[in-house]
Enzyme design. Structure first.
Site, mmCIF file in Angstrom:
data_model
loop_
_atom_site.group_PDB
_atom_site.id
_atom_site.type_symbol
_atom_site.label_atom_id
_atom_site.label_comp_id
_atom_site.label_asym_id
_atom_site.label_seq_id
_atom_site.Cartn_x
_atom_site.Cartn_y
_atom_site.Cartn_z
ATOM 1 N N GLU A 109 0.834 -1.200 0.000
ATOM 2 C CA GLU A 109 0.000 0.000 0.000
ATOM 3 C C GLU A 109 0.872 1.255 0.000
ATOM 4 O O GLU A 109 2.057 1.200 0.332
ATOM 5 C CB GLU A 109 -0.898 0.029 1.249
ATOM 6 C CG GLU A 109 -1.751 -1.215 1.426
ATOM 7 C CD GLU A 109 -2.380 -1.259 2.813
ATOM 8 O OE1 GLU A 109 -2.963 -0.235 3.236
ATOM 9 O OE2 GLU A 109 -2.297 -2.309 3.488
ATOM 10 N N LYS A 111 2.468 4.683 1.294
ATOM 11 C CA LYS A 111 2.864 5.232 2.595
ATOM 12 C C LYS A 111 2.713 6.751 2.510
ATOM 13 O O LYS A 111 3.451 7.413 1.800
ATOM 14 C CB LYS A 111 4.301 4.860 2.933
ATOM 15 C CG LYS A 111 4.767 5.361 4.291
ATOM 16 C CD LYS A 111 6.201 4.916 4.580
ATOM 17 C CE LYS A 111 6.633 5.379 5.945
ATOM 18 N NZ LYS A 111 6.675 6.845 6.050
ATOM 19 N N ASP A 113 2.536 10.766 3.487
ATOM 20 C CA ASP A 113 3.360 11.726 4.223
ATOM 21 C C ASP A 113 2.409 12.617 5.010
ATOM 22 O O ASP A 113 2.148 13.763 4.652
ATOM 23 C CB ASP A 113 4.201 12.547 3.234
ATOM 24 C CG ASP A 113 5.406 13.158 3.911
ATOM 25 O OD1 ASP A 113 5.681 12.800 5.063
ATOM 26 O OD2 ASP A 113 6.070 13.996 3.287
ATOM 27 N N TYR A 218 -6.334 2.607 6.585
ATOM 28 C CA TYR A 218 -5.697 1.385 6.080
ATOM 29 C C TYR A 218 -5.560 0.277 7.124
ATOM 30 O O TYR A 218 -5.005 -0.773 6.835
ATOM 31 C CB TYR A 218 -4.310 1.713 5.511
ATOM 32 C CG TYR A 218 -3.434 2.557 6.419
ATOM 33 C CD1 TYR A 218 -2.871 2.044 7.574
ATOM 34 C CD2 TYR A 218 -3.183 3.897 6.102
ATOM 35 C CE1 TYR A 218 -2.087 2.831 8.406
ATOM 36 C CE2 TYR A 218 -2.392 4.687 6.927
ATOM 37 C CZ TYR A 218 -1.854 4.147 8.080
ATOM 38 O OH TYR A 218 -1.077 4.922 8.903
ATOM 39 N N LYS A 306 11.207 3.060 1.609
ATOM 40 C CA LYS A 306 11.317 4.507 1.442
ATOM 41 C C LYS A 306 11.843 4.825 0.038
ATOM 42 O O LYS A 306 12.866 4.288 -0.378
ATOM 43 C CB LYS A 306 12.257 5.096 2.490
ATOM 44 C CG LYS A 306 11.788 4.935 3.925
ATOM 45 C CD LYS A 306 10.483 5.673 4.185
ATOM 46 C CE LYS A 306 10.633 7.170 4.093
ATOM 47 N NZ LYS A 306 11.425 7.771 5.172
ATOM 48 N N CYS A 400 31.238 43.616 -0.136
ATOM 49 C CA CYS A 400 29.865 43.391 0.328
ATOM 50 C C CYS A 400 28.880 44.010 -0.655
ATOM 51 O O CYS A 400 29.012 45.191 -1.018
ATOM 52 C CB CYS A 400 29.680 44.011 1.718
ATOM 53 S SG CYS A 400 27.977 43.926 2.321
ATOM 54 N N CYS A 403 26.952 47.128 1.549
ATOM 55 C CA CYS A 403 27.626 48.352 2.012
ATOM 56 C C CYS A 403 28.910 48.659 1.249
ATOM 57 O O CYS A 403 29.490 49.740 1.403
ATOM 58 C CB CYS A 403 27.915 48.260 3.509
ATOM 59 S SG CYS A 403 29.222 47.072 3.936
ATOM 60 N N CYS A 418 31.470 40.160 5.818
ATOM 61 C CA CYS A 418 31.500 41.623 5.801
ATOM 62 C C CYS A 418 31.734 42.032 7.259
ATOM 63 O O CYS A 418 30.914 41.701 8.128
ATOM 64 C CB CYS A 418 30.177 42.200 5.300
ATOM 65 S SG CYS A 418 30.036 43.984 5.557
ATOM 66 N N CYS A 423 26.928 47.784 8.570
ATOM 67 C CA CYS A 423 26.326 47.334 7.303
ATOM 68 C C CYS A 423 24.813 47.184 7.489
ATOM 69 O O CYS A 423 24.365 46.471 8.398
ATOM 70 C CB CYS A 423 26.938 46.002 6.878
ATOM 71 S SG CYS A 423 26.167 45.300 5.405
#
Length: 665
Positions: A109, A111, A113, A218, A306, A400, A403, A418, A423
């Site tokens: 069957e 599975k 989530d 189920y 899985k 950066c 700045c 940075c 900044c």
């Protein structure tokens, strides 16, 4: 027909129409007719309050506000499943069963989530819905379960019935929910499972109703009371009782048939209207199931295959840089939107320059993307053979992007920084971190709100948060700022002053000081003043505080601007002391513990905090030095690695028992 009888008639008809629509997808009346009859029922019920019935179809859409969820002990334990990951492991499982059972058949069957759930009926009426919890004790979430239209409130069977299954959020509902979250500037849900679990735990069932959940059933818990002999018969019987049962299952006789069916479902997985993360393989014969029984952790007669992490190809459109609260520079991949494991992915973190170079990522490359642990988007590699000459190597910035300050790569670190304290990006990110749930928990100051208040000029540093009340009248003149919301924001800021010292330390954003280190420091020193006076030698002598962290702490408190910040926060009344927390001796004391899988009794952070209070060192990865791996449902590679290394494993149920024993001693 008098009004009382009309109410009874309408309830019966509306429930029949709901089953036709939500369970069998075969409605016999139009939506307009259904809505008209529902409105008539609600009007009559309002006139006749003495006819109230908690299981009336009208109660599904009215909802109620709860104070909490009552704990309920399951009549029999709700077990989790062991996992297999490939053909060989399935074959090993099948061979083991065939060694104990003759003429074996398996039912394979989907599975889901979602969130495991138990439904209980007496005399043909719905009584209760209980979450799995720790397998022994769950929570009564009946009010929220009633909002799921496919779940019958009455069944054509007057004996006691208990069925188990999975509540999930359909893909369409998930997309609609996140669209609403986005419009309301609220955090998006990571995946449908998280969204379903969060919806079921809403205290306002009206919120749960708006999320449009669904469920598949189920497992017929007391099937033997009805003379049912096989899982296939149990599925058929549940369907005849109007429970929604997924038709995507197959009875198989051997590994080859099981594998072929799994592959056929995996191929159509993305086209299903709901998320599945694998397939469940279980013995068909219920008497053979009882003969094989279960371990303390999992049934011997069933296992879960899985699916491997889903990988897709998409185009790398760009690489953009973000600046964090510590000045850390993070490159991020901008991807052509692609659907992976249930959500649309358009970005992924690339961590640092070395990762970009090692994977040879170029702008306009076709790249392979997967979700690490089915959650976090990750760029696996570039597809070099699909390069057509339009690809451009990425040049890592030297300054950066916010700045303009020159970036610095610290010795022994892969990241660039940075180092300009002023900044703007660092300022905003530091305030966002300070107000976050894991720090000062000022939930009315979300990311967008802080950015907006910074643009208004009201928030330019952490301490400005506690002077925001001085701008109340100015705020009320701003568009979208109403008296009620502004006052609530100021109230939560005031409440945050009582947060423990550990959370304040974490919120300050000291480099190398995460939640765990902040808790250790607060517990060891007991006050901000004592910590500020500590030298490197003292700090290094503390367990789990290394030389790099120690140096970072000393440098932080040497900085005059940080000293002024602490003084201002003191004057504003923030808590600067913490009572030392006694570490209880337990089997976890001085042990390294790893948590994996989905825990249902605690959140991951709660479990981590409990373990640390019991003297454990909680790690994120499994190695030979790991003492215990505690696993919940959907545990994956960490559990497998622990088993291969011979590391002791512990189910969530065993963990809960250990915690209760430690707390009662």
């Amino acid at each position: 027909m008098n009004e009382e009888n009309r109410i009874l008639f309408l309830r019966k008809e509306l429930e029949k129409y709901s089953i036709e629509y939500y369970v069998y997808d075969n409605p016999s009346v139009s939506d307009q007719e259904y809505d008209r009859l529902m409105q008539e029922l609600m009007t009559l019920e309002e006139k006749h309050p003495e006819m109230y019935d908690a299981n009336s179809p009208s109660q599904r859409i009215i909802g109620q506000v709860l104070e909490g969820f009552e704990k309920v002990r399951h009549d029999s334990q709700m077990l989790s499943l062991g996992n297999v990951f490939n053909y060989e492991e399935i074959e090993e499982f099948v061979n083991r069963i065939q060694g104990s059972v003759k003429d074996v058949e398996f039912v394979v069957e989907c599975k889901y989530d979602g969130l495991a759930m138990s439904l209980i009926y007496e005399n043909g009426s719905f009584v209760r819905a209980v979450t799995r919890g720790d397998g022994l004790v769950g929570e009564d979430v009946s009010a929220n379960i009633k909002t799921i239209q496919s779940i019958p409130m009455h069944i054509p069977e007057r004996r006691h019935v208990e069925v188990r299954g999975e509540v999930y959020m359909p893909k369409k509902s998930f997309e609609e929910l996140n669209e609403r979250q986005k419009k309301n500037n609220q955090a998006l849900f990571a995946n449908p499972r998280n969204a379903a679990a969060g919806s079921i735990r809403q205290l306002d069932s009206g919120v749960c109703a708006s999320r449009k959940l669904d469920a598949y059933w189920y497992y017929f818990q007391n099937a033997q009371d009805f003379g049912i002999l096989t899982q296939q018969e149990a599925l058929d019987r549940m369907r005849s009782l109007n429970f929604k049962v997924n038709p995507l299952y197959k009875v198989c006789k051997n590994t080859k048939e099981i594998w072929e069916f799994i592959q056929s479902i995996q191929e159509k997985r993305n086209d299903l209207p709901y998320e599945i993360d694998g397939m469940v393989i279980k013995l068909n014969s219920l008497s053979d199931q009882r003969t094989l029984g279960s371990t303390a952790k999992v049934p011997r007669y069933a296992t879960a295959y899985k699916f491997p992490a889903e990988r897709v190809q998409t185009r790398l459109l760009d690489i953009v840089i973000t600046v964090g609260r510590t000045g850390k520079i993070t490159p991020n991949a901008v991807l052509e939107p692609v659907r992976i494991a249930g959500t649309t992915v358009s970005a992924a973190q690339l961590h640092n320059e070395d990762m970009i170079l090692s994977k040879d990522l170029r702008i306009n490359d076709i790249v392979v993307v997967q979700k690490a642990g089915e959650i976090i988007p990750e760029v696996v590699s570039s597809v070099k053979e699909r390069r057509d000459g339009s690809q451009v190597p990425y040049v890592y910035p030297t300054h950066c992007p916010v700045c303009g300050s020159r970036l610095v790569r610290l010795e022994g670190e892969a990241a660039h920084y940075c180092i300009n304290q002023d900044c703007p990006a660092r300022v905003v990110e530091s305030m966002i971190h300070f107000a976050s749930r894991d720090a000062m928990d000022i939930d009315t100051l979300g990311d967008k709100k802080i950015e907006q208040l910074h643009e208004f000029g009201f928030l330019n540093s952490i301490e400005d948060i506690y002077f925001l009340h001085e701008h109340r009248e100015e705020l009320l003149e701003k568009r979208g700022y109403q008296k009620k919301s502004v006052d609530k924001m100021l109230e939560t800021i005031e409440t945050s002053k009582k947060q423990p010292l550990a959370l304040l330390l974490y919120g300050l954003g000291i480099r190398q000081v995460g939640k765990k280190a902040a808790a250790i420091l607060a517990n060891y020193f007991g006050s901000m003043d004592a910590l500020m006076k500590a030298d490197v030698d003292t700090l290094v002598s503390i367990n789990d505080i290394g030389p790099i962290t120690a140096q970072s702490i000393v440098e932080f408190f040497k900085d005059e601007s940080n000293q002024k910040l602490i003084q201002t926060l003191k004057e504003q009344g923030l808590n600067m002391i913490q009572e030392k927390q006694e570490i209880k001796a337990s089997r976890f004391t001085n042990k390294t513990v790893v948590l994996t899988g989905t825990l249902e009794h605690y959140t991951r952070n709660e479990a981590k905090e409990i373990l640390e209070n019991l003297g454990a060192n909680v790690s994120g990865s499994v190695s030979k030095k790991t003492d215990y791996v505690i696993y919940g449902t959907a545990a994956g590679s960490k559990l497998t690695k622990a088993q291969n290394l011979g590391v002791a494993t512990m189910s969530e149920e065993e963990f809960v028992e250990e915690v209760e024993n430690a707390q009662s001693s």
